[in-house]
Design a protein around this motif. Structure first.
Motif, PDB file in Angstrom:
ATOM      1  N   ASP A  32       0.763  -1.198  -0.233  1.00 20.81           N
ATOM      2  CA  ASP A  32      -0.065  -0.079   0.029  1.00 20.81           C
ATOM      3  C   ASP A  32       0.850   1.238   0.054  1.00 20.81           C
ATOM      4  OD1 ASP A  32      -2.405   1.445  -0.144  1.00 20.81           O
ATOM      5  OD2 ASP A  32      -2.433   1.487   2.276  1.00 20.81           O
ATOM      6  N   VAL A  33       1.659   1.457  -1.021  1.00 20.08           N
ATOM      7  CA  VAL A  33       2.715   2.354  -0.971  1.00 20.08           C
ATOM      8  C   VAL A  33       2.779   3.007  -2.451  1.00 20.08           C
ATOM      9  CG1 VAL A  33       4.289   1.806   0.822  1.00 20.08           C
ATOM     10  CG2 VAL A  33       4.656   1.006  -1.510  1.00 20.08           C
ATOM     11  N   GLY A  34       3.078   4.005  -2.798  1.00 19.71           N
ATOM     12  CA  GLY A  34       3.205   4.830  -4.012  1.00 19.71           C
ATOM     13  C   GLY A  34       4.810   4.664  -4.608  1.00 19.71           C
ATOM     14  N   ALA A  35       5.557   4.283  -3.939  1.00 20.14           N
ATOM     15  CA  ALA A  35       6.984   4.552  -4.161  1.00 20.14           C
ATOM     16  C   ALA A  35       7.990   3.413  -3.535  1.00 20.14           C
ATOM     17  CB  ALA A  35       7.597   5.870  -3.816  1.00 20.14           C
ATOM     18  N   LEU A  36       8.718   2.918  -4.131  1.00 22.97           N
ATOM     19  CA  LEU A  36       9.793   1.851  -3.752  1.00 22.97           C
ATOM     20  C   LEU A  36      11.123   2.488  -3.925  1.00 22.97           C
ATOM     21  CD1 LEU A  36       7.967  -1.481  -5.002  1.00 22.97           C
ATOM     22  CD2 LEU A  36       8.319  -0.536  -2.602  1.00 22.97           C
ATOM     23  N   PRO A  37      12.112   2.377  -3.149  1.00 18.35           N
ATOM     24  CA  PRO A  37      13.413   2.827  -3.430  1.00 18.35           C
ATOM     25  C   PRO A  37      14.095   1.360  -4.163  1.00 18.35           C
ATOM     26  CG  PRO A  37      13.005   2.844  -1.144  1.00 18.35           C
ATOM     27  CD  PRO A  37      11.951   2.110  -1.799  1.00 18.35           C
ATOM     28  N   ILE A  38      14.991   1.974  -5.238  1.00 19.87           N
ATOM     29  CA  ILE A  38      15.517   0.604  -6.019  1.00 19.87           C
ATOM     30  C   ILE A  38      16.874   0.521  -5.479  1.00 19.87           C
ATOM     31  CG2 ILE A  38      16.207   0.284  -8.375  1.00 19.87           C
ATOM     32  CD1 ILE A  38      14.542   2.257  -9.272  1.00 19.87           C
ATOM     33  N   SER A  39      17.186  -0.776  -5.531  1.00 20.28           N
ATOM     34  CA  SER A  39      18.405  -1.307  -4.777  1.00 20.28           C
ATOM     35  C   SER A  39      19.559  -1.830  -5.910  1.00 20.28           C
ATOM     36  CB  SER A  39      18.539  -2.048  -3.781  1.00 20.28           C
ATOM     37  OG  SER A  39      17.919  -3.366  -4.067  1.00 20.28           O
ATOM     38  N   ASP A  40      20.561  -1.692  -5.907  1.00 18.75           N
ATOM     39  CA  ASP A  40      21.555  -2.456  -6.860  1.00 18.75           C
ATOM     40  C   ASP A  40      21.956  -3.918  -6.045  1.00 18.75           C
ATOM     41  OD1 ASP A  40      23.572  -2.100  -5.032  1.00 18.75           O
ATOM     42  OD2 ASP A  40      24.534  -0.681  -6.042  1.00 18.75           O
ATOM     43  N   LEU A  49      11.454   4.241  -7.619  1.00 14.31           N
ATOM     44  CA  LEU A  49      10.336   4.081  -8.623  1.00 14.31           C
ATOM     45  C   LEU A  49       9.138   4.430  -7.993  1.00 14.31           C
ATOM     46  CD1 LEU A  49       9.707   2.703 -11.273  1.00 14.31           C
ATOM     47  CD2 LEU A  49       9.651   0.510  -9.871  1.00 14.31           C
ATOM     48  N   THR A  50       8.257   5.268  -8.626  1.00 17.88           N
ATOM     49  CA  THR A  50       6.980   5.506  -8.241  1.00 17.88           C
ATOM     50  C   THR A  50       5.887   4.854  -9.157  1.00 17.88           C
ATOM     51  OG1 THR A  50       6.735   7.649  -9.474  1.00 17.88           O
ATOM     52  CG2 THR A  50       7.757   7.700  -7.515  1.00 17.88           C
TER      53      THR A  50
END
Length: 139
Positions: A32-40, A49-50
């Protein structure tokens, strides 16, 4: 002193850069979120990423979200704050870069995210108004 850890939403999750956008959308729905951090591959922040990125940058462009990765969408230098950063540092980072979501890092690990809702619950009306004006004002 109010810190980033005091106002963040704990328990944020990474999306690995190799994951597809359809999986990212599923994870956003689950969390239930609108954004996720992207990890290498080393679990280091390489972008955010939104849901809007998925729609505008992939679907509306005619790309297949099952074949486009989160890493394909990562652009620019990712911004973040340490968990012990005070609220003025948080606001400075968000206002200075006109961003609405900010990952919080502790011991090189993602521990939370700060969003508009988190700010609204912890800032004075004056601080919140200044943030809104600087982030949403047209450049």
């Amino acid at each position: 002193m109010t810190t980033a850890a005091d106002i963040m939403h704990p328990g944020a999750r990474w999306i690995p850069a190799h994951e597809t956008l359809d999986r990212a959308a599923q994870l956003m729905r689950e969390l239930d979120v609108g954004a996720l951090p992207i990890s290498d591959e080393n679990e280091r922040l390489c972008g955010i990423l939104t849901d809007r990125d998925i729609v505008i940058g992939c679907v509306a462009m005619g790309h297949d979200p099952a074949r486009t990765t989160a890493g394909d969408m990562a652009q620019g230098t990712p911004r973040w704050v340490e968990a012990d950063a005070d609220v003025s540092q948080v606001l400075g980072e968000m206002q200075g870069h006109r961003i609405r979501r900010l990952p919080v890092i502790q011991d090189k690990r993602l521990v939370g995210m700060i969003s508009e809702a988190d700010l609204a619950g912890h800032l004075s009306e004056e601080q919140l108004a200044g943030w809104v004006e600087s982030v949403y004002a047209k450049a």
